[in-house]
Enzyme design. Structure first.
Site, PDB file in Angstrom:
ATOM      1  N   SER A  39       0.789  -1.240   0.000  1.00 31.24           N
ATOM      2  CA  SER A  39       0.000   0.000   0.000  1.00 31.24           C
ATOM      3  C   SER A  39       0.819   1.287   0.000  1.00 31.24           C
ATOM      4  O   SER A  39       0.288   2.348  -0.308  1.00 31.24           O
ATOM      5  CB  SER A  39      -0.972   0.025   1.184  1.00 31.24           C
ATOM      6  N   LYS A  80       0.502   4.870   6.616  1.00 30.00           N
ATOM      7  CA  LYS A  80      -0.079   5.689   5.544  1.00 30.00           C
ATOM      8  C   LYS A  80       0.517   7.092   5.593  1.00 30.00           C
ATOM      9  O   LYS A  80       1.198   7.466   6.537  1.00 30.00           O
ATOM     10  CB  LYS A  80      -1.611   5.789   5.683  1.00 30.00           C
TER      11      LYS A  80
END
Length: 186
Positions: A39, A80
């Protein structure tokens, strides 16, 4: 005999002090983490071993483009990038990020975007109304996070905004593999 006993006690004290120091450092200052999944590609890779700085956000608030580690669930932490800050609106239109209606460059994605075919986009369009939680503006003490691999990331577009309380810390540097060794680029 008394000298040996004294020597053992000295070693025991040193070991105890070292154990307490390691506990304090890992609990309150820095801790290792391993990137799991794709990711955050192309900037972080599956299997990268990193150090998380836990004291950053005790002293300040997250900044745009910080790479943060947060508790996504009770058993799972995610890595993230902070995109939106409290009081802001975030939209992506035609592969361009807009904060409060103004275009914002994402230099950490430029090389990847440049490699796409002319009719491809890297980030699917979205706006605040698409974020779970039904908010128009990011509320106080919350951030909007996205993975750098926008097509393969479970982030605020799916799980909603992240509260400051969920944030463990920021990624400081990669120590393994040695080919990736160095500071994490914001």
């Amino acid at each position: 005999m008394a000298k040996k006993k004294s020597e053992w006690l000295d070693w025991l004290k040193a070991l105890l002090i070292a154990t307490v120091l390691v506990y304090i450092v890992r609990t309150f200052l820095f801790t290792p983490i391993v990137v799991e999944g794709p990711s955050m590609q192309p900037n972080l890779h599956n299997g990268d071993h990193m150090i998380v700085n836990k004291i950053n956000y005790a002293l300040s608030e997250p900044d745009r483009f910080d790479i943060v580690i947060f508790h996504a669930t009770e058993r799972r932490d995610y890595i993230k990038r902070v995109i939106g800050l409290p009081g802001e609106t975030v939209d992506v239109k035609d592969d361009t990020l807009y904060i409060n209606g103004k275009q914002v460059e994402e230099p950490f994605l430029q090389e990847k975007k440049d490699s796409l075919a002319p009719d491809e986009t890297y980030t699917v369009d979205f706006s605040m109304s698409d974020i779970p939680g039904n908010v128009d503006v990011i509320p106080p003490e919350h951030v909007l996070v996205l993975g750098d691999n926008r097509g393969n990331s479970t982030d605020s577009r799916m799980i909603g905004l992240i509260s400051y309380d969920q944030i463990v810390g920021s990624a400081s540097f990669i120590y393994w593999p040695l080919s990736h060794f160095g500071l994490v680029n914001d």
